[in-house]
Design a protein around this motif. Sequence first.
Motif, mmCIF file in Angstrom:
data_model
loop_
_atom_site.group_PDB
_atom_site.id
_atom_site.type_symbol
_atom_site.label_atom_id
_atom_site.label_comp_id
_atom_site.label_asym_id
_atom_site.label_seq_id
_atom_site.Cartn_x
_atom_site.Cartn_y
_atom_site.Cartn_z
ATOM 1 N N LYS A 101 0.963 -1.146 0.103
ATOM 2 C CA LYS A 101 -0.071 0.102 -0.066
ATOM 3 C C LYS A 101 0.789 1.241 0.016
ATOM 4 O O LYS A 101 1.980 1.377 0.736
ATOM 5 C CB LYS A 101 -0.985 0.125 1.156
ATOM 6 C CG LYS A 101 -1.975 1.331 1.204
ATOM 7 C CD LYS A 101 -3.066 1.247 2.176
ATOM 8 C CE LYS A 101 -3.943 2.242 1.979
ATOM 9 N NZ LYS A 101 -4.404 2.925 3.309
ATOM 10 N N GLY B 3 1.343 4.993 0.905
ATOM 11 C CA GLY B 3 0.586 6.114 2.034
ATOM 12 C C GLY B 3 0.537 7.388 1.216
ATOM 13 O O GLY B 3 1.110 7.617 0.323
ATOM 14 N N ASP B 4 -0.115 8.294 1.868
ATOM 15 C CA ASP B 4 -0.261 9.527 1.478
ATOM 16 C C ASP B 4 1.079 10.254 1.285
ATOM 17 O O ASP B 4 1.191 11.439 0.514
ATOM 18 C CB ASP B 4 -1.296 10.794 2.208
ATOM 19 C CG ASP B 4 -2.318 10.123 2.241
ATOM 20 O OD1 ASP B 4 -2.944 9.051 1.464
ATOM 21 O OD2 ASP B 4 -3.504 10.782 3.002
ATOM 22 N N ASP B 5 2.240 9.724 2.003
ATOM 23 C CA ASP B 5 3.651 10.359 1.974
ATOM 24 C C ASP B 5 4.383 9.697 0.555
ATOM 25 O O ASP B 5 5.430 10.034 0.594
ATOM 26 C CB ASP B 5 4.217 9.955 3.255
ATOM 27 C CG ASP B 5 4.242 8.534 3.770
ATOM 28 O OD1 ASP B 5 3.435 7.651 2.734
ATOM 29 O OD2 ASP B 5 4.825 7.927 4.391
ATOM 30 N N GLN C 119 -7.033 12.612 -5.850
ATOM 31 C CA GLN C 119 -5.658 11.821 -5.698
ATOM 32 C C GLN C 119 -4.726 12.742 -6.522
ATOM 33 O O GLN C 119 -3.830 12.875 -5.801
ATOM 34 C CB GLN C 119 -5.833 10.660 -6.402
ATOM 35 C CG GLN C 119 -6.594 9.521 -6.004
ATOM 36 C CD GLN C 119 -6.120 9.200 -4.852
ATOM 37 O OE1 GLN C 119 -4.980 8.538 -4.653
ATOM 38 N NE2 GLN C 119 -6.814 9.305 -3.659
ATOM 39 N N PRO D 96 1.123 6.344 10.342
ATOM 40 C CA PRO D 96 -0.105 6.389 10.924
ATOM 41 C C PRO D 96 -1.055 5.542 10.464
ATOM 42 O O PRO D 96 -1.074 4.777 9.164
ATOM 43 C CB PRO D 96 -0.609 8.007 10.448
ATOM 44 C CG PRO D 96 0.526 8.431 9.563
ATOM 45 C CD PRO D 96 1.526 7.501 9.347
ATOM 46 N N ASP D 97 -2.097 5.215 11.041
ATOM 47 C CA ASP D 97 -3.232 4.200 10.682
ATOM 48 C C ASP D 97 -3.811 4.345 9.538
ATOM 49 O O ASP D 97 -4.143 3.598 8.719
ATOM 50 C CB ASP D 97 -4.201 3.933 11.744
ATOM 51 C CG ASP D 97 -3.642 3.253 13.021
ATOM 52 O OD1 ASP D 97 -2.610 2.577 12.856
ATOM 53 O OD2 ASP D 97 -4.372 3.421 14.246
ATOM 54 N N SER D 98 -3.699 5.713 8.938
ATOM 55 C CA SER D 98 -4.436 6.063 7.758
ATOM 56 C C SER D 98 -3.838 5.512 6.459
ATOM 57 O O SER D 98 -4.271 5.572 5.592
ATOM 58 C CB SER D 98 -4.832 7.464 7.644
ATOM 59 O OG SER D 98 -3.572 8.306 7.741
ATOM 60 N N TYR D 99 -2.353 5.185 6.945
ATOM 61 C CA TYR D 99 -1.529 4.819 5.569
ATOM 62 C C TYR D 99 -1.464 3.198 5.567
ATOM 63 O O TYR D 99 -0.905 2.718 4.711
ATOM 64 C CB TYR D 99 -0.242 5.353 5.628
ATOM 65 C CG TYR D 99 0.103 6.820 5.749
ATOM 66 C CD1 TYR D 99 -0.672 7.553 5.557
ATOM 67 C CD2 TYR D 99 1.463 7.251 5.786
ATOM 68 C CE1 TYR D 99 -0.477 9.104 5.266
ATOM 69 C CE2 TYR D 99 1.557 8.572 5.754
ATOM 70 C CZ TYR D 99 0.388 9.530 5.684
ATOM 71 O OH TYR D 99 0.884 10.905 5.391
ATOM 72 N N ARG D 100 -2.012 2.737 6.570
ATOM 73 C CA ARG D 100 -1.949 1.199 6.777
ATOM 74 C C ARG D 100 -3.272 0.567 5.974
ATOM 75 O O ARG D 100 -4.475 1.204 6.092
ATOM 76 C CB ARG D 100 -2.112 0.848 8.043
ATOM 77 C CG ARG D 100 -0.540 1.203 8.784
ATOM 78 C CD ARG D 100 -0.826 0.847 10.276
ATOM 79 N NE ARG D 100 0.271 1.243 10.897
ATOM 80 C CZ ARG D 100 1.397 0.401 11.161
ATOM 81 N NH1 ARG D 100 1.571 -1.012 10.458
ATOM 82 N NH2 ARG D 100 2.370 0.847 11.643
ATOM 83 N N PRO E 134 -6.841 -1.867 6.100
ATOM 84 C CA PRO E 134 -7.539 -2.307 7.175
ATOM 85 C C PRO E 134 -7.006 -3.400 8.159
ATOM 86 O O PRO E 134 -6.355 -4.200 7.543
ATOM 87 C CB PRO E 134 -8.684 -2.694 6.430
ATOM 88 C CG PRO E 134 -8.675 -2.300 5.363
ATOM 89 C CD PRO E 134 -7.168 -2.404 4.898
#
Length: 162
Positions: free
Chosen positions: A30, A32-34, A72, A94-98, A100
């Motif tokens: 995945k 992430g936003d980074d 995006q 952060p959890d948002s980059y992980r 589910p």
Amino acid sequence: MTSNLAKSGAEPSANSFMRQLKQVPEGCLKMGDDSVMRSFGGPPERIVIDAVGLSPAQIKHMLDLFPWSREQENLFRGVDGRKVVDHEALYNPPDSYRPPKWTAEELVVVRKEMEEKNRKLREQIEKERAEGVDVDAKYACTRKQADYDLSPKAEKRDDASG
């Protein structure tokens, strides 16, 4: 291969980086936003096993494989994952980059849903193949679907400032 790329000045593709990431069965990749592509272990823990920051060109390549989305495009505009070098940031995002974190029961449901979705897709592909559709080209994982522009936007000048 890397030495040839370095000599030619060509940048390795995002796909080549993804193939080099350490992976495990039941794991997933995945971004992430980074703009760091991470390899995660299987559920439920989803710990980071490996990570690599992607360049703007590699990010664009990844995004172009999916339908265009302004959200995006804006999210990844000007982002360079190669700037994320801190071990903590790479391996404890952060959890948002992980992906589910499913419970055992949720995982059973998700797997059944994926099996059904894949069954329907296989049926669709076979139907189209029988109709003469070039399904290899239509369903290729590397088929470009969009043309994202991730270059920085010019800053608006305030007319009052001259």
